[in-house]
Design an enzyme around this catalytic site. Sequence first.
Site, PDB file in Angstrom:
ATOM      1  N   ALA A   1      -1.956  -4.959  -3.130  1.00  0.00           N
ATOM      2  CA  ALA A   1      -1.688  -3.538  -3.355  1.00  0.00           C
ATOM      3  C   ALA A   1      -0.713  -3.003  -2.311  1.00  0.00           C
ATOM      4  O   ALA A   1       0.183  -2.214  -2.629  1.00  0.00           O
ATOM      5  CB  ALA A   1      -2.987  -2.737  -3.344  1.00  0.00           C
TER       6      ALA A   1
ATOM      7  N   GLY B   1       2.595  -4.340  -3.314  1.00  0.00           N
ATOM      8  CA  GLY B   1       3.009  -3.675  -4.549  1.00  0.00           C
ATOM      9  C   GLY B   1       3.455  -2.246  -4.318  1.00  0.00           C
ATOM     10  O   GLY B   1       4.394  -1.767  -4.969  1.00  0.00           O
ATOM     11  N   ASP B   2       2.806  -1.559  -3.384  1.00  0.00           N
ATOM     12  CA  ASP B   2       3.208  -0.197  -3.043  1.00  0.00           C
ATOM     13  C   ASP B   2       4.646  -0.185  -2.522  1.00  0.00           C
ATOM     14  O   ASP B   2       5.456   0.647  -2.937  1.00  0.00           O
ATOM     15  CB  ASP B   2       2.251   0.374  -2.001  1.00  0.00           C
ATOM     16  CG  ASP B   2       2.634   1.771  -1.562  1.00  0.00           C
ATOM     17  OD1 ASP B   2       2.687   2.673  -2.427  1.00  0.00           O
ATOM     18  OD2 ASP B   2       2.895   1.963  -0.361  1.00  0.00           O
ATOM     19  N   ALA B   3       4.951  -1.130  -1.654  1.00  0.00           N
ATOM     20  CA  ALA B   3       6.315  -1.212  -1.102  1.00  0.00           C
ATOM     21  C   ALA B   3       7.331  -1.580  -2.181  1.00  0.00           C
ATOM     22  O   ALA B   3       8.413  -0.997  -2.253  1.00  0.00           O
ATOM     23  CB  ALA B   3       6.351  -2.232   0.029  1.00  0.00           C
TER      24      ALA B   3
END
Length: 128
Positions: free
Chosen positions: A17, A20-22
């Site tokens: 996560a 994935g956020d980046a």
Amino acid sequence: MHEPIIGAELPSVAALAYLGDARHSLFVRRMLVERGITKSGELNAASLTYVTAEAQANMMRKIEHLLLDDERETYKRAANSGHLNRPKHASAADYRAATGFEAVIGMLEWIGDAERLDILLRAAHEEE
């Protein structure tokens, strides 16, 4: 398409996560620059409409039917992980869905499946 992945071959869902956020943030930033926005204040303000838990939860709902089995498994594991620290401005359901969205994006980034990543991110950002 990528080969099916066994969960033990991946980092934790929290790490996915985070990654994935980046990766999603980079996609959003590129999309906004491609739209011709050039001022940093405007770019930052515009990006906030895409990177909130509510926005990411809505994106997840748009692409959930497209997920492959291993992507769906990663989504479920991340959304159901017990250590989520929900921000005050997000519902628990949205925060869980957003975390799942980020984990799926992170998984695809981790395994290097740029084609699948592009398909899902474009679908998630497709205008209604």
